[in-house]
Design an enzyme around this catalytic site. Structure first.
Site, short mmCIF file in Angstrom:
data_model
loop_
_atom_site.label_atom_id
_atom_site.label_comp_id
_atom_site.label_asym_id
_atom_site.label_seq_id
_atom_site.Cartn_x
_atom_site.Cartn_y
_atom_site.Cartn_z
N GLU A 123 0.82 -1.20 0.00
CA GLU A 123 0.00 0.00 0.00
C GLU A 123 0.86 1.26 0.00
O GLU A 123 1.93 1.30 0.61
CB GLU A 123 -0.91 0.00 1.22
CG GLU A 123 -1.98 -1.08 1.10
CD GLU A 123 -3.03 -1.00 2.18
OE1 GLU A 123 -4.15 -1.44 1.92
OE2 GLU A 123 -2.74 -0.52 3.28
N CYS B 16 3.41 8.56 1.18
CA CYS B 16 3.87 7.62 2.20
C CYS B 16 4.14 6.28 1.51
O CYS B 16 3.25 5.64 0.96
CB CYS B 16 2.78 7.48 3.28
SG CYS B 16 3.25 6.36 4.59
N CYS C 257 6.02 -6.69 7.61
CA CYS C 257 7.06 -6.16 8.50
C CYS C 257 7.39 -7.23 9.54
O CYS C 257 6.50 -7.93 10.01
CB CYS C 257 6.57 -4.89 9.19
SG CYS C 257 7.87 -4.04 10.13
N CYS D 3 5.70 -4.81 16.18
CA CYS D 3 5.28 -3.78 17.14
C CYS D 3 3.82 -4.08 17.52
O CYS D 3 2.99 -4.34 16.66
CB CYS D 3 5.41 -2.39 16.54
SG CYS D 3 7.12 -1.97 16.16
N CYS E 145 0.63 -2.14 15.88
CA CYS E 145 0.65 -1.85 14.44
C CYS E 145 0.00 -2.99 13.66
O CYS E 145 0.34 -4.16 13.87
CB CYS E 145 2.10 -1.66 13.98
SG CYS E 145 2.23 -1.30 12.22
N CYS F 3 -1.87 5.90 9.85
CA CYS F 3 -0.66 5.25 10.38
C CYS F 3 -1.03 3.91 11.01
O CYS F 3 -1.94 3.84 11.82
CB CYS F 3 -0.04 6.06 11.50
SG CYS F 3 0.51 7.66 11.04
N1 SAH Z 1 8.94 0.79 10.55
C1 SAH Z 1 9.03 2.21 10.51
C2 SAH Z 1 8.07 2.89 9.56
C3 SAH Z 1 6.62 2.41 9.48
S1 SAH Z 1 5.43 2.86 10.66
C4 SAH Z 1 8.91 2.78 11.89
O1 SAH Z 1 8.72 2.01 12.83
O2 SAH Z 1 9.08 3.98 12.07
C5 SAH Z 1 5.08 4.57 10.57
C6 SAH Z 1 4.63 5.13 11.93
O3 SAH Z 1 3.28 4.74 12.27
C7 SAH Z 1 5.50 4.64 13.07
O4 SAH Z 1 5.81 5.66 13.95
C8 SAH Z 1 4.59 3.63 13.72
O5 SAH Z 1 5.01 3.35 15.02
C9 SAH Z 1 3.26 4.31 13.62
N2 SAH Z 1 2.13 3.40 13.87
C10 SAH Z 1 2.09 2.07 13.68
N3 SAH Z 1 0.89 1.57 14.04
C11 SAH Z 1 0.14 2.61 14.44
C12 SAH Z 1 -1.21 2.74 14.90
N4 SAH Z 1 -2.03 1.68 14.97
N5 SAH Z 1 -1.65 3.96 15.23
C13 SAH Z 1 -0.84 5.03 15.11
N6 SAH Z 1 0.43 4.97 14.67
C14 SAH Z 1 0.93 3.79 14.34
#
Ligand code: SAH
Length: 367
Positions: free
Chosen positions: A95, A108, A115, A119, A122, A342
């Site tokens: 995406e 973006c 991934c 986390c 996410c 995000c």
């Molecule tokens: N792997 C990289 C880039 C991808 S995530 C990183 O970790 O920075 C882009 C951003 O979205 C990151 O800051 C991530 O922590 C945040 N993110 C992920 N899941 C989210 C969610 N459910 N709500 C809000 N932000 C989220």
């Protein structure tokens, strides 16, 4: 010659393009001519490259190709945000999101299929990990966005900023990401300034150190917690590179003249990381580092155990940072109605063979 052995010119930075033309006995200036055709004019057919001789065009058709992913979904949010699902040759899908604002248009971009970081907040993590994207698949997202947004060939930019904040951890796909960023910055291609290309990382410390020397674009760091015990849980790569090491690498990343700053991403999770004490500890942690903090309201997805902090809590948290002199914004959620916010990017990951975090150790070479 079969398709498999053709070089996809889309993913070649200036140096690689130069090497490619040298390899077929052509002059170096062909590299910049072709970069312009591909990335400024959006050409995907060698016959449109009118300043190349007919015989060179025929030769290129034999040994090279211009190949982009296929668009399988194109959604537009009520707020103007666009989200595309692109299908890759192997059947996986990624995406890409375009976020228009008054003075800029931000794309973006994804860097991996799925991934591996796991986390806990996410949704991409729930998809598991399949593979790294190639540089042509990364730059292909920008190429396609320009086409789909109707940029005039050679005309004004519609994408003014790129953030590597889509699916995947860009620093775990170092080589392809750096080549693609070279093309974003390249004068003969997209000519974006380093300040307008932002790499977001969860903190792969050794790769961050390498990046500083090679391509020091703007940096966003997904911090999300100020204590190792909590960060270990939210961003498990913290077990390998704890907060202290991460902060040191971030300090090193900045220019000594202090013109630049780091953006810290901090997702607001109700009752998890959103207390006043957390905010005060964050102030301490960032002391002496030119910083901007982006508070991201948690975007929910099916089966998540988290909830977003309420508006009052977010405001209180934000005010503590602001009162300490730290530029802090609460990120506006865009494209929620099309799951483009995000952490909501899901794509379509097939064959999640490398699903678990522990596999990072075997699947990445940069550390
Ligand atoms: N792997 C990289 C880039 C991808 S995530 C990183 O970790 O920075 C882009 C951003 O979205 C990151 O800051 C991530 O922590 C945040 N993110 C992920 N899941 C989210 C969610 N459910 N709500 C809000 N932000 C989220």
């Amino acid at each position: 010659m079969t398709t498999e052995t053709k070089v996809n010119l889309l993913g070649l930075n200036r140096e690689d393009m130069g090497a490619f033309f040298a390899g077929i006995g052509e002059k170096a200036f062909r590299a910049t001519q072709v970069l312009k055709w591909l990335h400024q004019y959006g050409v995907s057919d060698f016959d449109e490259m009118t300043n190349l001789s007919k015989s060179l065009r025929e030769r290129l058709k034999e040994v090279a190709e211009i190949h982009v992913p296929e668009v399988i979904m194109d959604q537009q949010s009520a707020d103007g945000t666009r989200k595309w699902l692109f299908r890759l040759d192997d059947g996986n899908a990624i995406e890409t999101v375009f976020i228009p604002e008054k003075e800029r248009g931000t794309l973006c971009v994804s860097s991996q299929v799925g991934c591996a970081l796991d986390c806990s907040f996410c949704s991409t993590a729930q998809q598991g990990f399949n593979r790294n994207l190639s540089s042509s698949e990364i730059i292909g997202q920008l190429w396609l966005a320009n086409k789909l947004l109707g940029r005039d060939p050679g005309g004004d930019r519609v994408v003014t900023n790129v953030v590597l904040m889509g699916m995947g951890e860009p620093l775990l796909n170092y080589d392809a990401v750096v080549s693609a960023m070279d093309i974003m910055l390249e004068d003969f291609a997209y000519a974006l300034s380093k300040r307008r290309v932002t790499l977001s990382t969860s903190g792969v410390v050794p790769a961050l150190n390498r990046l500083k020397e090679r391509c020091d674009v703007a940096l966003a760091v997904s911090l999300h917690a100020v204590r190792d015990d909590l960060r270990n849980e939210l961003v498990p790569i913290n077990r390998k590179y704890p907060i202290k090491e991460l902060m040191e690498a971030c300090r090193n990343y900045l220019d000594r003249d202090g013109r630049r700053r780091i953006t810290w991403e901090y997702v607001m999770l109700a009752g998890v990381n959103d207390t006043e004490q957390d905010a005060r500890q964050l102030v301490k942690l960032l002391k002496g580092i030119p910083s901007k903090v982006n508070l991201i309201p948690f975007n929910p997805f099916p089966n998540t155990r988290y909830q977003c902090s309420d508006a009052e809590t977010i405001l209180r948290f934000q005010n503590i940072l602001i009162n300490a002199g730290i530029v802090t914004i609460t990120r506006k959620t865009r494209g929620e109605d099309i799951d483009a916010a995000c952490g909501q990017l899901a794509g379509k990951v097939q064959d999640r063979t490398k699903r678990r975090f522990k596999n990072i150790e075997v699947s990445q070479e940069v550390v």
